[in-house]
Scaffold this motif. Structure first.
Motif: not given
Length: 503
Positions: A320-341
């Motif tokens: 639960y704590k891990y996916v909460s962190f992962r969820h915050s990454q989707f929030s960030t990228v939804s604003r910036t548009g891309e996360l470079a692999p």
């Protein structure tokens, strides 16, 4: 759907779209609890952030800055920063009077939080929910007289029940018990409710057929009811993922994915750690990954690894704590548009993580893993003496020994590297972990003790400029093996334990 109306002040008017179950409550009830046939209004003292209901209602500033005032910060402190992130994402321009902002409850004991805005006192006069909790709106920093707040709020409640006589909505009004005038505010609500209780309508039988609820505006439709975007590299996709409730992997057995992680975490069943033997194709996939990554980066200390067994850890609290962190990454990228692999970062010399490169598409290690936020499987060697602590508490950067690049959780893309940190004799233990790397900082491999991932602006780990930080460090350069370093214990979930011998 909810609207705001003005009756000496802007107050929240309920509309009958609420019919999901309410959780049990633990705050202290004060004297008044009036039930009329199949509806109920109860007045309590306590902290709204600790209240259990399907919906919490909160007044806030028009810009939806939840750090302003008293009530909104208390909810955000309990819910976590994702509450503010969602408001910023869905309402970038804030809200106007007579508008409502709707967000998830996250770590609060509710499914949704509804935000409305009030002006300061000047002296002038959702679908599928069963319960809703209001604060004593306006009686804090906005200085509304308690009798005015009580009159307006309970008038709206009365109007709602008159217009919706067949509603089963349960309404709570929570008076903050730490305020200096709690007794005065509570008394005002008690007296106002007592004066109105006899005016409430009685239920007529038989019930008429219920009318169809009004559809929600598209912006408020839950992600589960929206089509998933076909491409996973767009802002629409990242926004969809952020608004979706995370689920466990579809191959988990005890905590299956038919419930969301939050639903599991809020259930009353046995949520203790479960350990399962991995067999069949899942076992073959992991053995193949171990062998293929070892071939690409062999060890000078041994030639072969023989995998004895693989166990999968289903630790719901950690996940639960891990996916909460992962969820915050989707929030960030939804604003910036891309996360470079990793392989597309300009200064990265060694390309894809070997675990990603050597994972067969469609196999169990390719399911329910989100490379678009740089989530990867990586290896982490450990000693048998540390297993029990990791099983129950996860990997903790605060307890990690100091490495070449400072304290942190160190992971590897090859078992040749992770084997160095296991017991030297007999059967060895190595985790295959999920790691959410987020935005990666590439380090040239020179020895340096990082206190945290560096700042994106000044590229320093000890900066005071207040700019966003990278999420992880990958050190390469002249090193024999790359190092993957994380400084947040919730960025890593130890999913598989591999028992093996070397020869």
């Amino acid at each position: 759907m909810y609207t705001l109306r003005k009756r000496n002040m802007q107050a929240i008017r309920l509309i009958d779209t609420i019919n999901c179950s309410a959780a049990s409550n633990t705050l202290v009830q004060r004297n008044v609890s009036v039930n009329q046939e199949n509806f109920s209004v109860k007045i309590y003292t306590g902290a709204l952030a600790d209240w259990k209901a399907d919906v919490l209602v909160c007044s806030c500033s028009p810009d939806l800055n939840l750090s302003n005032g008293t009530l909104a910060p208390s909810l955000m402190q309990k819910a976590g920063s994702m509450l503010q992130d969602e408001c910023n994402l869905k309402y970038p321009n804030g809200i106007e009077k007579e508008q409502i902002a709707i967000a998830k409850g996250y770590n609060l004991y509710c499914k949704r939080v509804y935000f409305g805005t009030l002006s300061s006192w000047s002296g002038d006069g959702a679908t599928c929910k069963k319960s809703i909790a209001f604060p004593a709106l306006g009686t804090g920093n906005l200085k509304y007289p308690p009798q005015v707040s009580a009159s307006v709020i309970l008038a709206c409640v009365e109007d709602f029940y008159k217009q919706n006589p067949f509603s089963t909505l349960l309404t709570y009004i929570v008076v903050y018990d730490k305020s200096s005038d709690v007794k005065i505010v509570k008394q005002a609500f008690d007296q106002e409710w007592a004066s109105r209780a006899g005016n409430l309508p009685r239920i007529q039988f038989p019930f008429p057929a219920p009318s169809s609820p009004l559809p929600l505006p598209q912006a408020l439709v839950p992600a589960a009811n929206k089509p998933k975007p076909s491409r996973n590299d767009t802002k629409e996709y990242f926004g969809y993922m952020y608004q979706s409730d995370p689920e466990t992997p579809n191959y988990w057995e005890k905590f299956h994915h038919k419930k969301t992680v939050k639903e599991w975490n809020g259930s009353n069943g046995d949520l203790s750690l479960q350990i399962f033997q991995v067999t069949g194709s899942g076992l073959s996939d992991i053995i193949q990954l171990v062998n293929n990554t070892l071939k690409e980066q062999p060890s000078s200390e041994f030639k072969n690894i023989e995998v004895k067994e693989v166990q999968r850890l289903e630790n719901l609290q950690l996940f639960y704590k891990y996916v909460s962190f992962r969820h915050s990454q989707f929030s960030t990228v939804s604003r910036t548009g891309e996360l470079a692999p990793l392989e597309r970062i300009k200064v990265c010399k060694q390309g894809q993580a070997l675990t990603f490169k050597n994972t067969k598409r469609g196999c169990i290690l390719d399911q329910d893993i989100y490379h678009e936020v740089n989530e990867h499987y990586l290896f982490h060697g450990t000693k048998v003496a540390h297993l029990d602590g990791i099983f129950h508490q996860g990997l903790d950067n605060r307890l990690a020994g100091k490495g070449r690049f400072g304290n942190g959780i160190y992971c590897a893309e090859t078992p040749a590297k992770s084997n160095k940190y296991t017991d030297q004799d007999g059967e060895k233990k190595m985790f295959l972990v999920r790691a959410c790397l987020g935005e990666i900082y590439i380090h040239n491999g020179e020895q340096y003790e990082f206190k945290r991932a560096p700042c994106k602006a000044c590229q320093k780990d000890k900066c005071l400029c207040g700019k966003p930080l990278y999420d992880s460090i990958v050190a390469e350069g002249t090193l024999q093996y790359r190092e993957f370093i994380l400084h947040d214990r919730y960025q890593v979930y130890p999913e598989y334990l591999i028992t093996y011998t070397c020869s």
